[in-house]
Design a protein around this motif. Structure first.
Motif, PDB file in Angstrom:
ATOM      1  N   TYR A  28      29.302  28.126  36.680  1.00 17.02           N
ATOM      2  CA  TYR A  28      30.252  29.232  36.503  1.00 17.02           C
ATOM      3  C   TYR A  28      31.483  28.892  35.674  1.00 17.02           C
ATOM      4  N   ARG A  48      30.394  41.491  36.903  1.00 15.86           N
ATOM      5  CA  ARG A  48      31.110  41.065  38.095  1.00 15.86           C
ATOM      6  C   ARG A  48      30.305  41.262  39.379  1.00 15.86           C
ATOM      7  N   GLU A  63      31.568  39.953  31.562  1.00 13.55           N
ATOM      8  CA  GLU A  63      30.710  39.397  32.620  1.00 13.55           C
ATOM      9  C   GLU A  63      30.340  40.492  33.619  1.00 13.55           C
ATOM     10  N   ARG A 123      32.171  30.812  32.538  1.00 19.92           N
ATOM     11  CA  ARG A 123      32.289  32.261  32.743  1.00 19.92           C
ATOM     12  C   ARG A 123      33.676  32.664  33.245  1.00 19.92           C
ATOM     13  N   TRP A 162      37.084  36.479  35.845  1.00 20.22           N
ATOM     14  CA  TRP A 162      35.916  36.300  34.987  1.00 20.22           C
ATOM     15  C   TRP A 162      36.242  36.644  33.540  1.00 20.22           C
ATOM     16  N   LEU A 207      27.684  38.498  39.487  1.00 17.23           N
ATOM     17  CA  LEU A 207      28.354  37.228  39.761  1.00 17.23           C
ATOM     18  C   LEU A 207      28.797  37.137  41.219  1.00 17.23           C
TER      19      LEU A 207
END
Length: 99
Positions: A80, A15, A13, A83, A9, A18
């Motif tokens: 995504y 994590r 971000e 990202r 990533w 996500l």
């Protein structure tokens, strides 16, 4: 065959968030023809030279074009893609022999 997607990533971000979102998205992957099993595996050693996440799909090699063309795969890339700092794809036979 095992289709591995390794993801690093972007810096900054979230994590954990996500991971849960990707798990929810890929929970639908077995609806794609040929996809038999899905694993979403987080990295446990947070070092700069490590990837953050590995996604493993079990599917026959001839089902890969269908996966690539699937709505879920398009959604994965659209939601995504920006990202992701880097990504690696690795395909191998299930149960491949090791040394």
């Amino acid at each position: 065959m095992l289709h591995h997607i390794l993801v690093k990533w972007n810096e900054g971000e979230d994590r954990a968030a996500l991971l849960e979102a990707v798990r929810a998205l890929f929970a639908e992957a077995t609806a794609v023809p040929g996809v038999g099993e899905v694993q979403v595996i987080p990295n446990v050693i947070p070092r700069p030279n490590r990837y953050d996440l590995m996604i493993v799909l079990t599917l026959p090699a001839d089902a890969l074009p269908g996966w690539d063309a699937s709505e879920l795969h398009r959604r994965w890339k659209a939601v995504y893609g920006d990202r992701i700092a880097s990504k690696a794809i690795f395909d191998c036979e299930e149960g491949a022999k090791t040394l």
